[in-house]
Design a protein around this motif. Structure first.
Motif, short mmCIF file in Angstrom:
data_model
loop_
_atom_site.label_atom_id
_atom_site.label_comp_id
_atom_site.label_asym_id
_atom_site.label_seq_id
_atom_site.Cartn_x
_atom_site.Cartn_y
_atom_site.Cartn_z
N ILE A 256 3.96 -1.49 5.63
CA ILE A 256 4.73 -2.94 5.76
C ILE A 256 3.52 -4.01 6.29
N TYR A 257 2.70 -3.33 7.05
CA TYR A 257 1.74 -4.25 7.57
C TYR A 257 0.67 -4.66 6.31
N GLU A 258 0.50 -3.83 5.49
CA GLU A 258 -0.21 -4.03 4.22
C GLU A 258 0.46 -4.99 3.26
N VAL A 259 1.62 -4.96 3.17
CA VAL A 259 2.41 -6.17 2.52
C VAL A 259 2.09 -7.35 3.09
N TYR A 260 2.28 -7.22 4.46
CA TYR A 260 2.11 -8.47 5.28
C TYR A 260 0.96 -9.06 5.17
N SER A 261 -0.27 -8.37 5.17
CA SER A 261 -1.43 -8.91 4.71
C SER A 261 -1.88 -9.31 3.56
N ASP A 262 -1.29 -8.82 2.24
CA ASP A 262 -1.44 -9.19 1.28
C ASP A 262 -0.79 -10.57 0.70
N TYR A 263 0.64 -10.46 1.37
CA TYR A 263 1.40 -11.56 0.99
C TYR A 263 1.77 -12.71 2.11
N LYS B 144 -2.60 -13.81 3.27
CA LYS B 144 -3.44 -14.46 2.20
C LYS B 144 -2.99 -15.78 1.49
N ASN B 145 -1.70 -15.92 2.01
CA ASN B 145 -0.90 -17.24 1.25
C ASN B 145 -1.47 -18.53 1.72
N PRO B 146 -2.51 -19.28 1.12
CA PRO B 146 -2.97 -20.46 1.91
C PRO B 146 -1.91 -21.26 2.48
N PHE B 147 -0.67 -21.36 2.24
CA PHE B 147 0.26 -22.31 2.81
C PHE B 147 0.85 -21.72 4.08
N TYR B 148 0.53 -20.56 4.55
CA TYR B 148 1.03 -20.01 5.66
C TYR B 148 0.09 -20.24 6.84
N LYS C 292 7.97 -17.40 5.72
CA LYS C 292 8.84 -17.68 4.56
C LYS C 292 8.20 -17.50 3.28
N CYS C 293 8.21 -16.12 2.65
CA CYS C 293 7.63 -16.05 1.54
C CYS C 293 8.21 -14.97 0.68
N GLU C 294 8.63 -15.44 -0.38
CA GLU C 294 9.18 -14.61 -1.19
C GLU C 294 8.74 -13.19 -1.71
N LEU C 295 7.50 -13.44 -2.04
CA LEU C 295 6.64 -12.29 -2.36
C LEU C 295 6.52 -11.08 -1.51
N PHE C 296 6.47 -11.66 -0.01
CA PHE C 296 6.48 -10.45 1.06
C PHE C 296 8.07 -9.92 0.95
N ASP C 297 9.01 -10.96 0.89
CA ASP C 297 10.54 -10.16 0.95
C ASP C 297 10.41 -9.39 -0.18
N GLU C 298 10.03 -9.64 -1.44
CA GLU C 298 10.40 -8.68 -2.59
C GLU C 298 9.58 -7.16 -2.24
#
Length: 136
Positions: free
Chosen positions: A98-105, A108-112, A119-125
């Motif tokens: 889960i931490y890896e998914v958080y780090s990746d999505y 690394k999101n420039p808008f976060y 609030k990130c759909e790719l993280f949710d998916e």
């Protein structure tokens, strides 16, 4: 097979920045989630200061009759709280994923903006995928 109930992500200030239920069994309202995040943050900080064990970083596991709460804290102070059925296997590995998914999505999101609500759909998916794979 239901073993993963809920994920909470708490920022270094103790604020709840993400909450996700994975089953209808563990429906928690937002106020309860906010209280849990605040209490856990305080308990985690106090236990790390009072522990006689050198290098203790705080409470990592809370076991109850009906659930187990696991905590994974990052170096930045962000905490991932995962509520699962008692005796659920491989929870530390799932928290790491889960931490890896958080780090990746998320990170690394420039808008976060760090420490803000996630609030990130790719993280949710990808979070859903990781939990589904664990529950198999």
């Amino acid at each position: 097979m239901v073993s993963i109930y809920t994920l909470y992500v708490v920022n270094k200030s103790g604020g709840l920045i993400y909450s996700r239920d994975f089953t209808s069994v563990a429906k928690v309202d937002l106020n309860d989630a906010l209280r849990l995040a605040s209490i856990w943050h305080s308990m985690h900080a106090i236990s790390s200061q009072l522990s006689p064990v050198p290098g203790c970083t705080g409470v990592e596991l809370l076991e109850a009759d009906t659930f187990t709460l696991h905590c994974f804290q990052t170096l930045t102070g962000t905490k991932f709280l995962l509520v699962v059925e008692p005796n659920t296997p491989y929870v530390p590995a799932l928290l790491q994923r889960i931490y890896e998914v958080y780090s990746d999505y998320v990170l690394k999101n420039p808008f976060y903006e760090v420490e803000q609500v996630i609030k990130c759909e790719l993280f949710d998916e990808h979070l859903e995928l990781a939990v589904r794979r664990h529950n198999v």
